[in-house]
Design a protein around this motif. Structure first.
Motif, PDB file in Angstrom:
ATOM      1  N   GLY A 190       0.831  -1.203   0.000  1.00  0.00           N
ATOM      2  CA  GLY A 190       0.000   0.000   0.000  1.00  0.00           C
ATOM      3  C   GLY A 190       0.862   1.249   0.000  1.00  0.00           C
ATOM      4  N   HIS A 191       0.359   2.285  -0.610  1.00  0.00           N
ATOM      5  CA  HIS A 191       1.139   3.525  -0.733  1.00  0.00           C
ATOM      6  C   HIS A 191       0.236   4.703  -1.084  1.00  0.00           C
ATOM      7  CE1 HIS A 191       0.896   1.595  -4.739  1.00  0.00           C
ATOM      8  NE2 HIS A 191       0.652   2.832  -5.155  1.00  0.00           N
ATOM      9  N   PHE A 192       0.761   5.900  -0.809  1.00  0.00           N
ATOM     10  CA  PHE A 192       0.269   7.124  -1.454  1.00  0.00           C
ATOM     11  C   PHE A 192       1.146   7.303  -2.693  1.00  0.00           C
ATOM     12  CE2 PHE A 192      -0.933   8.133   2.974  1.00  0.00           C
ATOM     13  CZ  PHE A 192      -2.184   8.711   2.814  1.00  0.00           C
TER      14      PHE A 192
ATOM     15  N   ALA B 274      -3.958  10.331  -9.780  1.00  0.00           N
ATOM     16  CA  ALA B 274      -4.978   9.308  -9.547  1.00  0.00           C
ATOM     17  C   ALA B 274      -4.543   7.982 -10.176  1.00  0.00           C
ATOM     18  CB  ALA B 274      -6.297   9.775 -10.142  1.00  0.00           C
ATOM     19  N   GLU B 275      -5.403   6.983 -10.082  1.00  0.00           N
ATOM     20  CA  GLU B 275      -5.097   5.657 -10.649  1.00  0.00           C
ATOM     21  C   GLU B 275      -6.390   4.891 -10.846  1.00  0.00           C
ATOM     22  OE1 GLU B 275      -2.110   3.601  -8.410  1.00  0.00           O
ATOM     23  OE2 GLU B 275      -2.072   1.888  -9.789  1.00  0.00           O
ATOM     24  N   PHE B 276      -6.411   4.030 -11.871  1.00  0.00           N
ATOM     25  CA  PHE B 276      -7.498   3.061 -12.018  1.00  0.00           C
ATOM     26  C   PHE B 276      -7.017   1.690 -11.577  1.00  0.00           C
ATOM     27  CE2 PHE B 276      -9.645   5.781 -15.355  1.00  0.00           C
ATOM     28  CZ  PHE B 276     -10.888   5.806 -14.744  1.00  0.00           C
TER      29      PHE B 276
ATOM     30  N   ALA C 135      -4.357   6.867  -0.200  1.00  0.00           N
ATOM     31  CA  ALA C 135      -3.513   5.663  -0.111  1.00  0.00           C
ATOM     32  C   ALA C 135      -4.345   4.450  -0.505  1.00  0.00           C
ATOM     33  CB  ALA C 135      -2.980   5.500   1.302  1.00  0.00           C
ATOM     34  N   HIS C 136      -3.705   3.472  -1.156  1.00  0.00           N
ATOM     35  CA  HIS C 136      -4.428   2.304  -1.646  1.00  0.00           C
ATOM     36  C   HIS C 136      -3.654   1.021  -1.377  1.00  0.00           C
ATOM     37  CE1 HIS C 136      -2.450   4.731  -4.746  1.00  0.00           C
ATOM     38  NE2 HIS C 136      -2.098   3.615  -5.387  1.00  0.00           N
ATOM     39  N   ARG C 137      -4.415   0.018  -0.963  1.00  0.00           N
ATOM     40  CA  ARG C 137      -3.876  -1.307  -0.610  1.00  0.00           C
ATOM     41  C   ARG C 137      -4.966  -2.304  -0.946  1.00  0.00           C
ATOM     42  NH1 ARG C 137      -2.060  -2.080   5.467  1.00  0.00           N
ATOM     43  NH2 ARG C 137       0.022  -1.954   4.545  1.00  0.00           N
TER      44      ARG C 137
HETATM   45 ZN    ZN Z   1      -0.642   3.329  -6.879  1.00  0.00          ZN
END
Ligand code: ZN
Ligand code: PAN
Length: 185
Positions: free
Chosen positions: A88-90, A97-99, A136-138
């Motif tokens: 996981g990260h910012f 952004a990200e898909f 942040a996404h994980r």
């Molecule tokens: Zn990412």
């Protein structure tokens, strides 16, 4: 004569292949610090693959205006009651952004904004996830099979793993009574 060429990279819908595809493997031992403290890993579990990222980085990291493409295969398993998950990260550049999209298996995309507000989105084949900047996404694999998902992000996004290594996410996704449940410390 105008040429029609074959693409050098092929995404079959499930796997990514081609000369420029790179692979990063993370073992459970390498990511042990992301799990709640107090659970001891056996040596054999530490050697297990937690996830493999196959990526196509057509431009140099940091290039403005470019895009990167990746497929992550996250294995099923748990450390204590916590599911195998990505570090996981910012993104280092906050406004990027990200898909993500689900390809195989099932899981939960765990998101946390700059104010440490947490929410989760179910992932399954066909699920589509827009991850706004400064979030942040994980991903956690909540199923019994490989969870595979795609990702597309700007080539100047960069990865800030340090903030998560230091402060973690504000909640952990654990199996409680057989169901994925957010647990706050
Ligand atoms: Zn990412
Ligand atoms: C993804 C992730 C990938 C692995 O490509 O990098 O799923 O997760 P970690 O990088 O958190 O270990 C992405 O979000 N790129 O920006």
């Amino acid at each position: 004569m105008k040429e029609i060429i074959m693409p050098a990279q092929i995404f079959s819908g499930k796997t990514l292949a081609g000369e420029q595809i790179g692979h990063t493997i993370r073992t459970v031992g390498q990511i042990r610090d992301i799990f709640a403290e107090g659970v001891t890993l056996s040596e054999s579990q530490a050697r297990e693959t937690a996830y493999v990222v196959s990526s196509y980085l057509p431009v140099d990291e940091g290039t403005a205006g470019g895009l990167f493409f990746g497929i992550t295969e996250l294995y099923p398993g748990k450390v204590g009651s916590e599911y195998y998950m990505t570090k996981g990260h910012f993104h280092s550049r906050k406004d990027t952004a990200e898909f993500y999209w689900g390809i195989e298996g099932e899981g939960v995309l765990i998101l946390m904004d700059a104010e440490r507000r947490i929410w989760g989105e179910r992932m399954f084949p066909g699920s589509l996830h827009y991850i706004p900047g400064n979030v942040a996404h994980r991903v956690a694999n909540t199923g019994n099979t490989i969870l595979s998902f795609g990702a597309c992000w700007p080539s100047d996004a960069g990865h800030d793993y340090g903030s998560i290594e230091q402060a973690g996410f504000a909640a952990r996704l654990k199996e409680v009574d057989g169901h994925p449940t957010f647990v706050t410390p």
